[in-house]
Design a protein around this motif. Structure first.
Motif, PDB file in Angstrom:
ATOM      1  N   VAL A  90       0.979  -1.358   0.196  1.00 57.47           N
ATOM      2  CA  VAL A  90      -0.350  -0.094  -0.140  1.00 57.47           C
ATOM      3  C   VAL A  90       1.097   1.188   0.425  1.00 57.47           C
ATOM      4  CG1 VAL A  90      -2.376   1.044   1.314  1.00 57.47           C
ATOM      5  CG2 VAL A  90      -1.920  -1.128   1.559  1.00 57.47           C
ATOM      6  N   LEU A  91       0.127   2.339  -0.729  1.00 57.85           N
ATOM      7  CA  LEU A  91       1.117   3.552  -0.413  1.00 57.85           C
ATOM      8  C   LEU A  91       1.075   4.617   0.194  1.00 57.85           C
ATOM      9  CD1 LEU A  91       2.922   5.220  -2.124  1.00 57.85           C
ATOM     10  CD2 LEU A  91       1.264   6.239  -3.780  1.00 57.85           C
ATOM     11  N   ILE A  92      -0.575   4.602   1.053  1.00 53.51           N
ATOM     12  CA  ILE A  92      -0.745   5.522   1.766  1.00 53.51           C
ATOM     13  C   ILE A  92      -2.184   4.682   2.417  1.00 53.51           C
ATOM     14  CG2 ILE A  92      -1.594   7.613   2.412  1.00 53.51           C
ATOM     15  CD1 ILE A  92      -0.576   8.534  -0.196  1.00 53.51           C
ATOM     16  N   ARG A  93      -2.281   4.316   3.640  1.00 53.50           N
ATOM     17  CA  ARG A  93      -3.359   4.214   4.031  1.00 53.50           C
ATOM     18  C   ARG A  93      -3.724   4.712   5.778  1.00 53.50           C
ATOM     19  NH1 ARG A  93      -0.214  -1.401   6.363  1.00 53.50           N
ATOM     20  NH2 ARG A  93       0.126  -0.655   8.846  1.00 53.50           N
ATOM     21  N   ASN A  94      -4.693   4.027   6.188  1.00 51.47           N
ATOM     22  CA  ASN A  94      -4.896   5.120   7.420  1.00 51.47           C
ATOM     23  C   ASN A  94      -4.199   3.770   9.065  1.00 51.47           C
ATOM     24  OD1 ASN A  94      -7.246   6.111   6.134  1.00 51.47           O
ATOM     25  ND2 ASN A  94      -6.630   7.512   7.591  1.00 51.47           N
ATOM     26  N   THR A  95      -4.124   4.302   9.445  1.00 52.74           N
ATOM     27  CA  THR A  95      -3.937   2.887  11.132  1.00 52.74           C
ATOM     28  C   THR A  95      -4.561   1.922  10.704  1.00 52.74           C
ATOM     29  OG1 THR A  95      -3.294   2.412  13.233  1.00 52.74           O
ATOM     30  CG2 THR A  95      -4.665   4.695  12.987  1.00 52.74           C
ATOM     31  N   LYS A  96      -3.879   1.186  11.195  1.00 54.19           N
ATOM     32  CA  LYS A  96      -5.252   0.103  11.446  1.00 54.19           C
ATOM     33  C   LYS A  96      -6.430   0.732  12.689  1.00 54.19           C
ATOM     34  CE  LYS A  96      -2.644  -3.269   8.316  1.00 54.19           C
ATOM     35  NZ  LYS A  96      -2.417  -4.926   8.218  1.00 54.19           N
ATOM     36  N   LEU A  97      -5.550   1.357  13.283  1.00 54.54           N
ATOM     37  CA  LEU A  97      -6.493   1.332  14.901  1.00 54.54           C
ATOM     38  C   LEU A  97      -7.708   2.306  14.182  1.00 54.54           C
ATOM     39  CD1 LEU A  97      -3.965   1.344  17.993  1.00 54.54           C
ATOM     40  CD2 LEU A  97      -5.243   0.101  16.902  1.00 54.54           C
ATOM     41  N   PRO A  98      -8.935   2.426  15.094  1.00 48.59           N
ATOM     42  CA  PRO A  98      -9.791   3.432  14.590  1.00 48.59           C
ATOM     43  C   PRO A  98      -9.455   4.321  15.297  1.00 48.59           C
ATOM     44  CG  PRO A  98     -11.043   1.208  15.597  1.00 48.59           C
ATOM     45  CD  PRO A  98      -9.295   0.947  16.094  1.00 48.59           C
ATOM     46  N   THR A  99     -10.085   5.292  14.254  1.00 49.48           N
ATOM     47  CA  THR A  99      -9.341   7.019  14.816  1.00 49.48           C
ATOM     48  C   THR A  99     -10.546   8.402  15.273  1.00 49.48           C
ATOM     49  OG1 THR A  99      -9.395   7.790  12.107  1.00 49.48           O
ATOM     50  CG2 THR A  99      -7.568   6.874  12.651  1.00 49.48           C
ATOM     51  N   LEU A 100     -10.533   9.103  15.829  1.00 48.88           N
ATOM     52  CA  LEU A 100     -10.964   9.846  16.147  1.00 48.88           C
ATOM     53  C   LEU A 100     -11.324  11.217  15.424  1.00 48.88           C
ATOM     54  CD1 LEU A 100     -10.821   9.484  19.968  1.00 48.88           C
ATOM     55  CD2 LEU A 100     -12.823   8.925  18.358  1.00 48.88           C
ATOM     56  N   GLN A 101     -10.104  11.652  15.284  1.00 51.52           N
ATOM     57  CA  GLN A 101     -10.019  12.551  14.167  1.00 51.52           C
ATOM     58  C   GLN A 101     -10.129  12.740  12.526  1.00 51.52           C
ATOM     59  OE1 GLN A 101      -6.861  15.844  15.589  1.00 51.52           O
ATOM     60  NE2 GLN A 101      -6.530  14.254  17.093  1.00 51.52           N
ATOM     61  N   ASN A 102     -11.231  13.945  12.524  1.00 53.13           N
ATOM     62  CA  ASN A 102     -11.005  13.528  10.464  1.00 53.13           C
ATOM     63  C   ASN A 102      -9.520  13.597   9.790  1.00 53.13           C
ATOM     64  OD1 ASN A 102     -13.529  12.874  11.558  1.00 53.13           O
ATOM     65  ND2 ASN A 102     -14.806  14.732   9.958  1.00 53.13           N
ATOM     66  N   PHE A 103      -9.498  13.163   8.845  1.00 57.91           N
ATOM     67  CA  PHE A 103      -8.529  13.744   8.400  1.00 57.91           C
ATOM     68  C   PHE A 103      -9.195  13.829   7.106  1.00 57.91           C
ATOM     69  CE2 PHE A 103      -9.098   9.236   7.298  1.00 57.91           C
ATOM     70  CZ  PHE A 103      -8.842   9.184   5.033  1.00 57.91           C
ATOM     71  N   THR A 104      -7.958  14.811   6.202  1.00 62.30           N
ATOM     72  CA  THR A 104      -7.946  15.016   4.608  1.00 62.30           C
ATOM     73  C   THR A 104      -6.899  14.669   3.714  1.00 62.30           C
ATOM     74  OG1 THR A 104      -9.441  17.295   5.463  1.00 62.30           O
ATOM     75  CG2 THR A 104      -7.833  17.033   2.917  1.00 62.30           C
ATOM     76  N   LEU A 105      -7.377  13.977   3.078  1.00 59.31           N
ATOM     77  CA  LEU A 105      -5.694  13.755   1.241  1.00 59.31           C
ATOM     78  C   LEU A 105      -6.130  14.433   0.775  1.00 59.31           C
ATOM     79  CD1 LEU A 105      -3.441  12.049   0.910  1.00 59.31           C
ATOM     80  CD2 LEU A 105      -5.097  10.205   0.598  1.00 59.31           C
ATOM     81  N   GLU A 106      -5.103  14.891  -0.267  1.00 55.31           N
ATOM     82  CA  GLU A 106      -4.748  15.410  -1.281  1.00 55.31           C
ATOM     83  C   GLU A 106      -3.725  15.488  -2.211  1.00 55.31           C
ATOM     84  OE1 GLU A 106      -5.600  20.187  -1.297  1.00 55.31           O
ATOM     85  OE2 GLU A 106      -6.624  20.220   0.472  1.00 55.31           O
ATOM     86  N   LEU A 107      -3.958  14.109  -3.619  1.00 52.91           N
ATOM     87  CA  LEU A 107      -2.938  13.959  -4.003  1.00 52.91           C
ATOM     88  C   LEU A 107      -3.048  15.721  -5.412  1.00 52.91           C
ATOM     89  CD1 LEU A 107      -3.299  10.364  -3.774  1.00 52.91           C
ATOM     90  CD2 LEU A 107      -1.754  12.044  -2.104  1.00 52.91           C
ATOM     91  N   ASP A 108      -1.884  15.466  -5.798  1.00 51.16           N
ATOM     92  CA  ASP A 108      -1.921  16.642  -7.184  1.00 51.16           C
ATOM     93  C   ASP A 108      -0.539  16.935  -7.771  1.00 51.16           C
ATOM     94  OD1 ASP A 108      -3.671  18.994  -8.658  1.00 51.16           O
ATOM     95  OD2 ASP A 108      -1.530  19.873  -7.646  1.00 51.16           O
ATOM     96  N   GLN A 109      -0.849  16.865  -8.289  1.00 54.55           N
ATOM     97  CA  GLN A 109       0.798  16.762 -10.008  1.00 54.55           C
ATOM     98  C   GLN A 109       1.349  15.399  -9.825  1.00 54.55           C
ATOM     99  OE1 GLN A 109       2.721  20.520 -10.934  1.00 54.55           O
ATOM    100  NE2 GLN A 109       1.078  21.175  -9.533  1.00 54.55           N
ATOM    101  N   LEU A 110       1.235  14.647  -9.277  1.00 56.15           N
ATOM    102  CA  LEU A 110       1.397  13.113  -8.894  1.00 56.15           C
ATOM    103  C   LEU A 110       1.576  12.700 -10.204  1.00 56.15           C
ATOM    104  CD1 LEU A 110      -0.098  11.305  -5.280  1.00 56.15           C
ATOM    105  CD2 LEU A 110       2.101  14.020  -6.057  1.00 56.15           C
ATOM    106  N   GLN A 111       2.871  11.329 -10.223  1.00 57.44           N
ATOM    107  CA  GLN A 111       3.608  10.668 -11.241  1.00 57.44           C
ATOM    108  C   GLN A 111       3.296   9.251 -10.178  1.00 57.44           C
ATOM    109  OE1 GLN A 111       5.501  10.782 -14.630  1.00 57.44           O
ATOM    110  NE2 GLN A 111       5.693  12.860 -13.909  1.00 57.44           N
ATOM    111  N   VAL A 112       2.127   8.351 -10.185  1.00 55.51           N
ATOM    112  CA  VAL A 112       2.565   7.328  -9.669  1.00 55.51           C
ATOM    113  C   VAL A 112       2.436   6.021 -10.494  1.00 55.51           C
ATOM    114  CG1 VAL A 112       1.444   6.049  -7.472  1.00 55.51           C
ATOM    115  CG2 VAL A 112       1.395   7.720  -7.222  1.00 55.51           C
ATOM    116  N   VAL A 113       3.812   5.454 -10.681  1.00 53.46           N
ATOM    117  CA  VAL A 113       3.694   4.146 -11.594  1.00 53.46           C
ATOM    118  C   VAL A 113       4.448   2.950 -10.543  1.00 53.46           C
ATOM    119  CG1 VAL A 113       4.191   6.078 -13.822  1.00 53.46           C
ATOM    120  CG2 VAL A 113       6.015   5.379 -11.749  1.00 53.46           C
ATOM    121  N   ASN A 114       4.266   2.211 -11.395  1.00 54.18           N
ATOM    122  CA  ASN A 114       4.912   0.856 -11.710  1.00 54.18           C
ATOM    123  C   ASN A 114       4.935   0.291 -10.312  1.00 54.18           C
ATOM    124  OD1 ASN A 114       6.394   0.839 -13.850  1.00 54.18           O
ATOM    125  ND2 ASN A 114       7.921   2.514 -12.427  1.00 54.18           N
ATOM    126  N   GLN A 115       3.575   0.326  -9.814  1.00 56.83           N
ATOM    127  CA  GLN A 115       3.456  -0.400  -8.474  1.00 56.83           C
ATOM    128  C   GLN A 115       2.704  -1.353  -8.815  1.00 56.83           C
ATOM    129  OE1 GLN A 115       1.837   4.038  -5.668  1.00 56.83           O
ATOM    130  NE2 GLN A 115       0.671   1.679  -5.544  1.00 56.83           N
TER     131      GLN A 115
END
Length: 753
Positions: free
Chosen positions: A557-582
């Motif tokens: 996995v490239l990005i994930r949340n912790t496997k423990l349940p979380t309380l705080q909401n989050f934001t994830l922004e991916l911009d102008q990326l090149q994600v290759v060869n996974q």
């Protein structure tokens, strides 16, 4: 002789008064306590007029029982030596029981209650508090680690209690922030007062059970409460579709301000309630709502509602249909409602006879809608008649847009200009309309006038540019900078390659940016690159992420949340990326949501993804069908997806609950080529959107790729599929899984080649 006698009498009265004062002072005692044991010993000796003072500092794991009996002229007090400097942390709470008690100056922070309530006006079901007051108390992010273990922060029992000038902020767990309980005769017809409180931001819960204030429950909704809720400030209270859920009778909601809060003040159950002089500022924020009317004998007058964008049940103003012979927990018919002198300014929707379906067929009756001002400065006509409204008498109203002919006789059409008054509100410049809408004497309460003056209202927001700019030029520096990051830091990566042999744990708001987009490459040598901890939000911009050196194992996995349940909401922004060869092995995913994690926003823009064996977004962890989901807004725009074996997005919201607004999915202007056809793609689709409420699939090109599947469930999901090209790819499939979902679908301009 006479003067001498008068002099003696005055002296005698003076000495008597002094004697009484000294006697009272001698009887009243003040206890300064420094430990829980000292507190418990003092609490057993309390008499009318006594005061317990908690020493400044952090009181860890302190469950306070304040049980005593004062009198009206000699209440018993519990306070801090210096207000705001007594911190209740760890497993702490407060229970009041008895008569004429006053609590002030305490702060609950960095912990949670071991019971279901942080502040409770009872010791147990047989020992409640009456004529008691909690004032200048703070509860700040005092959340149980188990997000969906329902809890109240404040529970009012008994009678004639007051909750005022308190600061309540950051409840992210399931359960009402504050509840007035009517579950015993001793707590009914209670005449409580809730005033001058700051109800600070409550994040989106992503489930039912996120009300800020509830008075009663459906079971006791035919009982009167006589609770007064006035002069409070509701600041971005976004938990669910009901900000306030009224479920009892004879309550008053007066002079409150609702600022950019998603949802409505809902008269859900109970009769004979009064809603007056309240101000709603939506400012165009998504899903901001106003007042929803259900049941009998409701009065809604002199309220000012502005800039509210909400739809259906969460609209700016709603009058509901009921269920004939309704059970106590369903929808009772609107009867004898009086709706007068309200200003409805720039509302997206005013829904009358809302919720009309095969069950809710009882239209409003014997009701009045008069002397209201309905003005929309964008020429949008907000009033929607969703069933027969002949049971509402419309008279002496003014509207800036033409209304349906069924009600047009009750409206005067006008294009009057508005002017802003000293109170900050807008009124017609035409003085002939002065008697319509909300009064010019209305004075919205401000944030400065509520809560304790000594506690700052500075709610944290996700701002990826709020912190320092930190230059990074090596892998070691990058790892160190992330470990030491402060909120809002921007790590600016110099051109070059970064080989990462450690999992990057993100526990704050953090961004990684390339100095020159496309000139920075990250290689991950672990099965996970980024792990979002509770409180972590991440923005990646301008980077190349190459998976060729990842371990040769399934399920990377490239990005994930912790496997423990979380309380705080989050934001994830991916911009102008090149994600290759996974593709070093199967099921290599880009983002995998954690169980009981919740994103306010996930945004993927202007990026390219190629040669990936897993999914791009896996937002399908809440499979228990309780209406819980993993993300509110999912935006995927202007991207290229090529040879992605899994789904581009798998978003799941199961169950039949209707108390939330999302998820929202915007998939626009993307190119999807040779994708989502992998044998391990469990979604069997390029997009699988189950139970999502707002969907836009627009101007995309699908080439040799799997089908788009939308599965409508409850609520009134809205789907727009327009101007897409499907080349050697199936047309979208839309499934209506519930016959009463009220879904709307727009499909136009699509081409199949």
């Amino acid at each position: 002789m006479f003067l001498n006698q008068m002099y003696k009498k005055v002296v005698w009265v003076f000495l008597l008064v002094v004697s009484l004062l000294i006697s009272n002072l001698a009887l009243a005692k003040q206890y300064l306590v420094k430990t829980p044991d000292e507190y418990n010993r003092a609490a057993k000796r309390l008499q009318p007029g006594d005061k317990i003072v908690l020493a400044n500092g952090v009181w860890q794991d302190f469950e306070i029982l304040f049980a005593a009996k004062g009198t009206a002229d000699k209440p018993i007090e519990l306070t801090a030596k210096n207000k705001g400097q007594v911190i209740l942390s760890g497993k702490s709470n407060l229970r009041l029981a008895g008569e004429y008690l006053v609590v002030s100056g305490l702060v609950f922070k960095n912990g949670y209650s071991p019971t279901g309530e942080v502040v409770s006006f009872q010791q147990n079901s047989t020992n409640v508090a009456n004529h008691s007051r909690v004032t200048e108390v703070v509860i700040d992010h005092f959340n149980n680690p188990d997000k969906f273990l329902s809890e109240y922060w404040v529970a009012m029992y008994g009678r004639h209690n007051r909750f005022d000038h308190n600061h309540i902020e950051g409840k992210s767990t399931s359960g009402v922030t504050m509840a007035v309980r009517l579950n015993s005769e001793a707590s009914q017809q209670n005449h409580h007062q809730i005033d001058h409180n700051y109800f600070g931001p409550r994040p989106i819960l992503g489930s039912n059970g996120g009300e800020t204030l509830r008075i009663g429950t459906s079971h006791y909704s035919l009982s009167d409460s006589f609770t007064v809720v006035e002069n409070n400030y509701f600041d971005r209270c976004n938990g669910e579709v009901e900000i306030i859920s009224n479920k009892s009778g004879s309550n008053t909601f007066r002079n409150n301000v609702f600022f950019e809060s998603r949802g409505t003040l809902t008269l859900r159950h109970g009769n004979g309630n009064l809603v007056e002089n309240n101000v709603f500022f939506g400012n165009g924020v998504d899903h901001t709502g106003g007042i929803r009317v259900i049941n009998g004998e409701q009065t809604i007058r002199n309220n000012y509602l502005s800039g509210l964008t909400g739809t259906r049940f969460g609209a700016g103003f709603v009058v509901m249909n009921g269920v004939p012979n309704s059970t106590i927990n369903r929808y009772h018919q609107v009867k004898n409602a009086l709706i007068e002198n309200n200003t409805l300014l720039d509302l997206s929707y005013i829904n009358l006879a809302a919720g009309s379906d095969k069950e809710r067929t009882a239209t409003p009756v014997d009701s009045q809608f008069k002397a209201n001002l309905v003005i929309n400065r964008d020429n949008h006509a907000p009033i929607q008649l969703l069933d027969d409204v002949s049971g509402i008498a419309f008279s002496n109203n003014v509207s800036s847009q033409a209304t349906a002919k069924e009600i047009s006789s009750g409206f005067t059409l006008t294009d009057t200009k508005l002017e802003q008054a000293d109170n900050g509100l807008w009124y017609p410049a035409d003085k002939a309309l002065a008697a319509l809408g909300a009064s010019r004497s209305l004075q919205p309460i401000t944030k400065a006038q509520v809560g304790p003056t000594w506690y700052v209202k500075n709610s944290l927001t996700v701002d990826f540019s709020a912190g320092r700019k930190v230059a990074v030029s090596s892998s070691e520096q990058l790892v160190e900078a992330i470990a030491k990051a402060q909120r809002g830091d921007q790590l600016i990566l110099a051109d070059g390659t970064y080989i990462l042999d450690k999992v990057l744990s993100v526990s704050t708001v953090l961004s990684l940016q390339a100095t020159n987009p496309g000139q920075v490459t990250l290689y991950n040598t672990r099965s996970l690159m980024f792990e979002l901890q509770d409180g972590g939000s991440l923005k990646l911009q301008g980077l190349i992420i190459d998976g060729k050196d990842a371990p040769d194992s399934a399920g990377n996995v490239l990005i994930r949340n912790t496997k423990l349940p979380t309380l705080q909401n989050f934001t994830l922004e991916l911009d102008q990326l090149q994600v290759v060869n996974q593709n070093i092995n199967h099921s290599f995913h880009v983002f995998d949501a954690g169980y009981r994690s919740f994103a306010d926003l996930i945004s993927i823009t202007n990026s390219r993804f190629a040669n990936i064996t897993g999914d791009i977004l896996r937002l399908n962890k809440e499979q228990d069908d309780l209406g819980i989901y993993n993300a509110e807004y999912v935006i995927i725009r202007n991207n290229e997806f090529s040879k992605v074996e899994g789904a581009i997005a798998n978003v799941y919201r199961g169950g039949t609950d209707e108390s939330t607004f999302g998820p929202h999915v915007d998939f626009s202007h993307n190119t999807v080529t040779d994708s989502s056809m992998g044998k391990r793609n469990k979604a069997k689709a390029s997009l699988l959107l189950h139970g999502t409420q707002v969907n836009k699939v627009e101007a995309n090109q699908f080439v040799n790729s799997a089908v788009v599947v939308l599965e409508h469930t409850v609520g009134e999901p809205t789907t727009t599929i327009t101007n897409n090209v499907f080349e050697n790819s199936p047309e979208p499939v839309i499934k209506q899984l519930f016959p009463l979902s009220g879904a709307t679908v727009t499909m136009s301009g699509n081409k199949t080649q």
